[in-house]
Design a protein around this motif. Structure first.
Motif, PDB file in Angstrom:
ATOM      1  N   ALA A 181       0.798  -1.108  -0.001  1.00  0.00           N
ATOM      2  CA  ALA A 181       0.030   0.001  -0.063  1.00  0.00           C
ATOM      3  C   ALA A 181       0.955   1.163   0.083  1.00  0.00           C
ATOM      4  O   ALA A 181       0.466   2.259  -0.771  1.00  0.00           O
ATOM      5  N   GLN A 182       1.976   1.250   0.756  1.00  0.00           N
ATOM      6  CA  GLN A 182       2.863   2.384   0.772  1.00  0.00           C
ATOM      7  C   GLN A 182       3.453   2.438  -0.724  1.00  0.00           C
ATOM      8  O   GLN A 182       3.713   3.811  -0.837  1.00  0.00           O
ATOM      9  N   SER A 183       3.916   1.592  -1.301  1.00  0.00           N
ATOM     10  CA  SER A 183       4.520   1.550  -2.655  1.00  0.00           C
ATOM     11  C   SER A 183       3.299   2.371  -3.460  1.00  0.00           C
ATOM     12  O   SER A 183       3.655   3.390  -4.436  1.00  0.00           O
ATOM     13  N   ARG A 184       2.087   1.973  -3.555  1.00  0.00           N
ATOM     14  CA  ARG A 184       1.234   2.583  -4.461  1.00  0.00           C
ATOM     15  C   ARG A 184       0.929   4.119  -3.811  1.00  0.00           C
ATOM     16  O   ARG A 184       0.583   4.946  -5.000  1.00  0.00           O
ATOM     17  N   VAL A 185       1.045   4.408  -2.602  1.00  0.00           N
ATOM     18  CA  VAL A 185       0.776   5.781  -2.434  1.00  0.00           C
ATOM     19  C   VAL A 185       2.082   6.624  -2.792  1.00  0.00           C
ATOM     20  O   VAL A 185       1.984   7.691  -3.583  1.00  0.00           O
ATOM     21  N   TRP A 186       3.250   6.143  -2.653  1.00  0.00           N
ATOM     22  CA  TRP A 186       4.479   6.949  -2.978  1.00  0.00           C
ATOM     23  C   TRP A 186       4.385   7.027  -4.651  1.00  0.00           C
ATOM     24  O   TRP A 186       4.700   8.103  -5.304  1.00  0.00           O
ATOM     25  N   ALA A 187       3.890   5.935  -5.383  1.00  0.00           N
ATOM     26  CA  ALA A 187       3.863   5.829  -6.823  1.00  0.00           C
ATOM     27  C   ALA A 187       2.886   6.941  -7.258  1.00  0.00           C
ATOM     28  O   ALA A 187       2.876   7.633  -8.431  1.00  0.00           O
ATOM     29  N   ALA A 188       1.712   7.005  -6.564  1.00  0.00           N
ATOM     30  CA  ALA A 188       0.697   7.775  -7.206  1.00  0.00           C
ATOM     31  C   ALA A 188       0.585   9.271  -6.850  1.00  0.00           C
ATOM     32  O   ALA A 188       0.066  10.211  -7.256  1.00  0.00           O
ATOM     33  N   ARG A 189       1.362   9.612  -5.694  1.00  0.00           N
ATOM     34  CA  ARG A 189       1.143  11.127  -5.064  1.00  0.00           C
ATOM     35  C   ARG A 189       1.784  11.962  -6.068  1.00  0.00           C
ATOM     36  O   ARG A 189       1.235  13.216  -6.256  1.00  0.00           O
ATOM     37  N   PRO A 190       2.914  11.803  -6.823  1.00  0.00           N
ATOM     38  CA  PRO A 190       3.391  12.888  -7.588  1.00  0.00           C
ATOM     39  C   PRO A 190       2.457  13.331  -8.730  1.00  0.00           C
ATOM     40  O   PRO A 190       2.158  14.452  -9.251  1.00  0.00           O
TER      41      PRO A 190
END
Length: 286
Positions: free
Chosen positions: A35-44
């Motif tokens: 979930a953390q990887s998806r957040v970091w990938a989508a945030r920018p």
């Protein structure tokens, strides 16, 4: 002896709970990494989409678009994003209390769109108008769900059913921290230009046409990002809660083991005294 058996039973029960909480902590930690990887990938992408939409909303004719134009707020919709499950510490309670506080302070009528079973179970028993609800989201929010939710929110706003739409969710900071917050979704927020350098971009076609084309995508991306942030925050809260429960179980087992040893020692001492007393009595009779 009955006291000793009761302590042994409690130790066995707490040990079983400790195994469960330990396993749940490991599962939550594993899911949190994804979930953390998806957040970091989508945030920018979400941040850049919001930046572009905000700049385009500053163009002269942008206020002609219904998703941008501000109007008198007679009714507000709040989108509460919580979990479907408990055992996550105060995660769900904090978001529910924040929502309840906003509803109480709201000076005009307000409706609620609930994402997550815990929020639905709570507000269904209260005198709150629930416009829509979504449950069983799962650990990996799907983009199709975000599109459906964004479309429903845009329809509610464009139909005049509400005049403002706000998102309430927990922004993921780290595995140990998340921040419950309220963000406006509709009408789109325009960035402040005071004290910042303005860049005159050239758009093709005209800025209003570009803005009209990207506004649905902007809403979808913002809702999707909120779902990802909320899910990562929920998993981190569950991991921390289960780790705390595991540690508390170990402390309770240690205390109960000490009590068990004391009780057993007292029982042995009592039996030895009884044997010695009986032997002395037999000698006296002989």
């Amino acid at each position: 002896m009955s006291n000793i058996r009761e302590i042994k039973r409690r130790i066995r029960a707490i040990s079983n709970i400790q195994h469960v909480t330990g396993a749940m902590k490991m599962v939550a930690a594993s899911r949190l990494r994804r979930a953390q990887s998806r957040v970091w990938a989508a945030r920018p992408y979400a941040q850049k989409t919001a930046e572009v939409a905000g700049r385009l909303a500053l163009s002269p004719n942008a206020q002609t678009l219904p998703l941008v134009a501000s109007r008198e707020v007679k009714k507000t919709a709040y989108v509460l994003i919580v979990g479907d499950k408990g055992l996550a510490g105060a995660y769900n309670a904090n978001l529910i209390h924040l929502t309840e506080d906003r509803l109480v302070k709201e000076g005009q009528p307000a409706g609620l769109v609930v994402v997550g079973r815990k929020g639905l179970q709570y507000f269904r028993r209260r005198s709150v108008e629930i416009l829509k609800y979504y449950v069983d989201i799962g650990d990996e929010p799907d983009l199709s769900l975000a599109r459906e939710l964004a479309r429903q929110l845009m329809d509610i706003f464009l139909s005049g059913q509400v005049d403002e739409v706000n998102l309430i969710y927990a922004r993921f900071i780290s595995a140990l921290r998340n921040i419950p917050q309220v963000e406006r979704l509709l009408p789109i927020e325009t960035p402040s230009v005071e004290g910042t350098e303005t860049i005159d971009y050239i758009y093709e076609p005209e800025p209003v046409g570009v803005l009209e084309a990207i506004l649905p995508r902007y809403c979808e991306v913002k809702v999707y990002q909120a779902l990802l942030e909320a899910k990562a925050s929920e998993l981190s809260a569950r991991m921390v809660a289960m780790e705390s429960a595991t540690k508390n179980s170990a402390e309770m087992i240690e205390q109960l083991t000490l009590s068990f040893n004391k009780a057993r020692q007292a029982a042995i001492t009592t039996e030895l005294l009884e044997v010695a007393t009986g032997a002395e009595a037999l000698k006296a009779q002989g």
